[in-house]
Design a protein around this motif. Structure first.
Motif, mmCIF file in Angstrom:
data_model
loop_
_atom_site.group_PDB
_atom_site.id
_atom_site.type_symbol
_atom_site.label_atom_id
_atom_site.label_comp_id
_atom_site.label_asym_id
_atom_site.label_seq_id
_atom_site.Cartn_x
_atom_site.Cartn_y
_atom_site.Cartn_z
ATOM 1 N N HIS B 139 1.505 0.013 -9.784
ATOM 2 C CA HIS B 139 2.963 -0.130 -9.755
ATOM 3 C C HIS B 139 3.516 -0.091 -8.332
ATOM 4 O O HIS B 139 4.710 0.007 -8.125
ATOM 5 C CB HIS B 139 3.611 0.984 -10.579
ATOM 6 C CG HIS B 139 3.061 1.066 -11.968
ATOM 7 N ND1 HIS B 139 3.354 0.132 -12.942
ATOM 8 C CD2 HIS B 139 2.188 1.930 -12.530
ATOM 9 C CE1 HIS B 139 2.698 0.428 -14.041
ATOM 10 N NE2 HIS B 139 1.980 1.521 -13.827
ATOM 11 N N ALA B 140 2.614 -0.151 -7.352
ATOM 12 C CA ALA B 140 3.046 -0.009 -5.964
ATOM 13 C C ALA B 140 3.489 -1.334 -5.349
ATOM 14 O O ALA B 140 3.912 -1.376 -4.198
ATOM 15 C CB ALA B 140 1.922 0.602 -5.126
ATOM 16 N N GLY B 141 3.372 -2.410 -6.122
ATOM 17 C CA GLY B 141 3.830 -3.698 -5.604
ATOM 18 C C GLY B 141 2.759 -4.479 -4.863
ATOM 19 O O GLY B 141 3.067 -5.411 -4.125
ATOM 20 N N PHE B 142 1.499 -4.087 -5.057
ATOM 21 C CA PHE B 142 0.411 -4.817 -4.394
ATOM 22 C C PHE B 142 -0.469 -5.526 -5.426
ATOM 23 O O PHE B 142 -1.684 -5.649 -5.244
ATOM 24 C CB PHE B 142 -0.440 -3.866 -3.544
ATOM 25 C CG PHE B 142 0.365 -3.105 -2.521
ATOM 26 C CD1 PHE B 142 1.031 -3.783 -1.511
ATOM 27 C CD2 PHE B 142 0.468 -1.723 -2.576
ATOM 28 C CE1 PHE B 142 1.786 -3.096 -0.573
ATOM 29 C CE2 PHE B 142 1.216 -1.029 -1.639
ATOM 30 C CZ PHE B 142 1.880 -1.724 -0.634
ATOM 31 N N GLY B 143 0.129 -5.955 -6.504
ATOM 32 C CA GLY B 143 -0.632 -6.636 -7.543
ATOM 33 C C GLY B 143 -1.030 -5.661 -8.638
ATOM 34 O O GLY B 143 -0.897 -4.447 -8.483
ATOM 35 N N GLU B 471 -0.538 0.769 1.677
ATOM 36 C CA GLU B 471 -0.994 -0.612 1.898
ATOM 37 C C GLU B 471 -2.141 -0.660 2.904
ATOM 38 O O GLU B 471 -3.043 -1.495 2.804
ATOM 39 C CB GLU B 471 0.181 -1.459 2.392
ATOM 40 C CG GLU B 471 -0.166 -2.927 2.576
ATOM 41 C CD GLU B 471 0.989 -3.746 3.145
ATOM 42 O OE1 GLU B 471 2.039 -3.160 3.465
ATOM 43 O OE2 GLU B 471 0.824 -4.971 3.284
ATOM 44 N N ALA B 472 -2.098 0.263 3.878
ATOM 45 C CA ALA B 472 -3.106 0.281 4.925
ATOM 46 C C ALA B 472 -4.506 0.592 4.380
ATOM 47 O O ALA B 472 -5.501 0.380 5.064
ATOM 48 C CB ALA B 472 -2.730 1.309 5.990
ATOM 49 N N TYR B 473 -4.578 1.106 3.167
ATOM 50 C CA TYR B 473 -5.870 1.490 2.578
ATOM 51 C C TYR B 473 -6.212 0.695 1.324
ATOM 52 O O TYR B 473 -7.094 1.077 0.565
ATOM 53 C CB TYR B 473 -5.889 2.998 2.290
ATOM 54 C CG TYR B 473 -5.944 3.790 3.587
ATOM 55 C CD1 TYR B 473 -7.153 3.973 4.248
ATOM 56 C CD2 TYR B 473 -4.791 4.287 4.167
ATOM 57 C CE1 TYR B 473 -7.209 4.650 5.448
ATOM 58 C CE2 TYR B 473 -4.830 4.969 5.380
ATOM 59 C CZ TYR B 473 -6.054 5.145 6.007
ATOM 60 O OH TYR B 473 -6.106 5.813 7.206
ATOM 61 N N LEU B 474 -5.484 -0.389 1.109
ATOM 62 C CA LEU B 474 -5.765 -1.242 -0.044
ATOM 63 C C LEU B 474 -6.111 -2.642 0.428
ATOM 64 O O LEU B 474 -5.660 -3.086 1.487
ATOM 65 C CB LEU B 474 -4.531 -1.305 -0.968
ATOM 66 C CG LEU B 474 -4.208 -0.012 -1.711
ATOM 67 C CD1 LEU B 474 -2.854 -0.122 -2.393
ATOM 68 C CD2 LEU B 474 -5.292 0.311 -2.733
ATOM 69 N N ASP B 475 -6.891 -3.341 -0.391
ATOM 70 C CA ASP B 475 -7.299 -4.701 -0.036
ATOM 71 C C ASP B 475 -6.175 -5.654 -0.429
ATOM 72 O O ASP B 475 -6.245 -6.307 -1.455
ATOM 73 C CB ASP B 475 -8.610 -5.025 -0.764
ATOM 74 C CG ASP B 475 -9.173 -6.362 -0.320
ATOM 75 O OD1 ASP B 475 -8.723 -6.881 0.719
ATOM 76 O OD2 ASP B 475 -10.058 -6.882 -1.019
#
Lengths: 273, 476
Positions: B139-143, B471-475
């Motif tokens: 739900h963080a907005g990164f897909g 975001e810095a730790y997600l692909d």
């Protein structure tokens, strides 16, 4: 004597600061059966100066205004659709490129809401994060026309200005796109396009201290990509590396090409009476 | 000036071991080549402990442990369970807060008032904040299913040792990565106590690994082929070297580097509040702050009253024992840093700026530097351009808002900025134009886990804190 009309041929030139100069070096090369300007190091520098001069106005324009102008680019491109098809581009690709401008046009006044917002800090403070453009972005563009549009549009929609290096063997669509941009109310200098050999010009762009970011989408030579990324570290440019696999520009572009060239600014202010 | 009786915080609450190994795969181990270095209390130069110096073989071992933990345990664990480990850690930090605060002040030299009231509470808050993200990534907005990156190599500085650890480890673990973290060589002790906290929380072995050492250890770690992500906080020079070293790789990088923040005071600012903000901006944590307000820009019309008030306030700053609860300014972190501050300050004088410090008795042992201001500074002076990272303020003036913006932005850095004015529209006008990742208006040096922090230009890239920090730790 034949009655056939002698066609007026086009001179394919560079696009710097809203104008169409030849390379200051006087050089040209033959690509796609046409003489095309072979940009030099000095052309790169001139283009960066033009891009920098355009930052204040373009990043300071309202998001609504930027969106209108990108949509205007789509309109102008639609009107010249046949011209691009005449360059040998597949019809479907030209249509997708037009639609991509429309897609990015709509992002101008939405990206801040998606990528920024209020932060609920533990104290009596107003705290808001908003994305801002990075500044001048260098683009080593892919040979595909849809790819070219897909790296220019996300960089400029948020308020950056760009220096785009067209692919060596496919420069005509890039120059023709410049003609579209020049008639779309896009302020001069927001997009600058250099034809020639990116292997020659990209190192100057990557090392330029007044360039804030670089997209290496069109670099296929891994050694060159590595050396460009190393040069970019000199002033800590934001870098988009070439994709690990052959990119499919028809895929949903997502947000990363926009967000890579955005800076998040967070403003604090106390609340009180 | 009031006489204050000494009010020292007891150090009985901490139990420093005579020596510490490396924390690898859930246990403390000896370094492969048996090398150790000493860590001292910068306020007294007393040796606190001996700490292992990790070499390439140790770094290999730590990265392998992190990889195994990533593959076999952490990346497969449901987010809700990762969250519970992070909540556990946050709670233990709160419960052992005083112990951590005292240890931090002993090893770093910062006043206990700051380690107790700022550093450690923020550390706990950071773990709480990111714990809650671990089971909400979709739900963080990164897909719909963002993936972690793998093994994160993290190198942190000595100015906020445990807080920087929290900024690095909490989001990395929440996103499903495992980490190998190297604390600074002058401040390893709270990171090693954190390793014990990981044990106490029954965190699976290998999820967090701590390798101590200096620059060479850090280089071995960030250049290791087995890491997928590098997060570095430190100097711009090292940041650039890291950016070069990852060229051509697929490693993802975030860099939080130097700063030379402008703190801009307009004529309509409430002067007493602004002076508090100036003092907090540059003297907080001895000025060992990358976002310190080290360039004061004062509107000419209020230069005299602001300077007079600032000097009055500075004369009341208490410099001394970090463990004394009344201390405002503690010890400089190391002899090397003290040397750098002295060198740049001497250059300030040689280049023609006027130096002033309040009368100030400094302790005999340890590393100390009196709060100092330079007036008559021009933009070309090295003390206006280079990060001093100490309690040294350069004062410049301006006439118009446009000039303030131009001077504030005239730096390769872009980490933070301050604005002091009573006029709301001017705050927002300034905030729009300042090229800095954090703008504090009528306040300074405020931090919160929900609030993204990081720089423009040569202050680095990427953000720590908030959704951006995830975001810095997600692909993505």
């Amino acid at each position: 004597m034949s009655d056939a009309r002698v066609a007026v041929r086009k001179t394919y030139k560079l696009f710097i600061g809203g104008k169409f100069p030849r390379s200051e070096s006087g050089r040209s090369y033959i690509a796609q059966d046409a003489n095309v300007a072979l940009a030099s190091r000095k052309d790169v520098r001139d283009a960066v100066v033009a891009a920098r001069a355009a930052v204040k106005g373009w990043s300071g324009a309202t998001a609504y205004n930027r969106g209108q102008i990108l949509y205007r680019v789509a309109e102008m491109l639609e009107g010249r659709r046949d011209q691009f098809i005449g360059l040998g581009l597949p019809t479907a690709e030209v249509d997708e490129a037009i639609d991509r401008w429309v897609w990015y046009a709509g992002w101008s006044d939405k990206i801040s809401q998606v990528y920024g917002g209020a932060n609920p800090v533990a104290g009596p403070y107003f705290n808001l994060s908003s994305p801002e453009p990075t500044g001048v972005v260098g683009l080593v563009t892919p040979p595909s026309f849809l790819g070219l549009v897909s790296v220019i549009a996300p960089a400029i929609v948020t308020g950056n200005t760009v220096v785009a290096l067209a692919a060596h063997d496919a420069p005509l669509a890039a120059v023709t796109l410049a003609e579209v941009l020049a008639t779309s109310d896009l302020p001069g200098g927001v997009v600058n396009i250099l034809t020639g050999d990116p292997a020659e010009t990209a190192p100057w762009l990557a090392a330029h201290m007044d360039v804030n970011a670089i997209d290496l989408a069109g670099v296929t030579d891994q050694t060159l990509a590595t050396s460009l990324e190393e040069a970019a570290a000199g002033n800590l440019k934001r870098v988009i590396r070439p994709s690990a696999s052959t990119p499919s520009w028809s895929d949903d572009p997502g947000l990363t090409r926009m967000t890579a060239f955005l800076e998040t600014k967070t403003v604090w202010h106390p609340k009180g009476i | 000036m009031f006489e204050y009786a000494p009010a020292p915080e007891s150090r009985a609450v901490v139990d420093i071991k005579p020596s510490y190994g490396l924390f690898v795969d859930g246990a403390f181990v000896d370094p492969a080549d048996g090398a150790y270095f000493k860590t001292i209390n910068p306020a007294s130069e007393e040796v606190l402990s001996e700490v292992a110096e990790a070499g390439p073989a140790d770094v290999d071992r730590a990265v392998a442990a992190a990889r195994k933990a990533y593959d076999k345990v952490w990346s497969r664990m449901p987010g809700r369970d990762r969250a519970k480990y992070l909540y556990r850690i946050a709670r233990i930090i709160q419960e052992r807060g005083r112990e951590l605060a005292v240890l931090e002040s002993l090893d770093n030299g910062k006043p206990i008032r700051e380690s107790r009231d700022v550093d450690i509470p923020l550390v706990a808050a950071h773990f709480f904040y990111y714990a809650g993200w671990a089971d909400k990534l979709a739900h963080a907005g990164f897909g719909p299913a963002p993936r972690p990156l793998g093994v994160a190599a993290q190198v942190i500085p000595w100015n906020f040792p445990l807080l920087m650890l929290a900024w690095k480890i909490a989001p990395a673990l929440a996103a499903g990565n495992t980490v190998v973290l190297k604390p600074a060589e002058t401040t390893p002790l709270t990171a090693l106590l954190f390793a014990e906290i990981c044990q106490q929380a029954d965190l699976p072995p290998g999820v967090v690994n701590i390798v101590t050492g200096a620059g060479e250890t850090g280089r071995a770690l960030v250049e290791h082929a087995g890491v997928d992500k590098i997060a570095f906080t430190g100097s711009t020079d090292v940041g650039k070297a890291i950016a070069r070293s990852v060229a051509g790789s697929r490693k993802k990088v975030t860099l939080e580097l130097g700063g030379k923040a402008a703190n801009v005071v307009f004529e309509d600012a409430p002067i007493d509040q602004a002076v508090e903000g100036i003092v907090n901006g540059i003297f907080f944590n001895q000025g060992h702050v990358c976002c310190a307000g080290s360039r004061l820009l004062v509107q000419e019309s209020v230069y005299e009253p602001v300077l007079a008030s600032l000097k009055r306030r500075m004369a009341r700053l208490r410099v001394g024992d970090p463990l004394d609860k009344n201390t405002d300014i503690g010890a400089i972190n190391s002899a090397a840093q003290l040397e750098r501050i002295r060198t740049l300050s001497d250059i300030g004088g040689e280049e023609g700026a006027e130096r002033w410090s309040p009368p100030c008795e400094l302790p005999e042992n340890g590393f100390w530097f009196a709060p100092t201001i330079f007036t008559g500074v021009t933009q070309a002076h090295r003390i206006a351009r280079e990060e001093i990272f100490g309690p040294v303020l350069s004062v410049l003036t301006f006439r118009t808002p446009a000039e303030a913006v131009e001077k504030a932005n005239n730096t390769p850095y872009g980490l933070s900025a301050g604005v002091w004015t009573d006029k709301g529209s001017r705050i927002l006008w300034m905030a729009d134009r300042l090229r800095a990742g954090v703008v504090w208006a009528n306040t300074f040096n405020k931090f919160d886990p929900t609030s993204p922090f990081g720089g423009y230009k040569e202050s680095g890239y990427g953000r720590e804190g908030g959704r951006h920090g995830l975001e810095a730790y997600l692909d993505v």
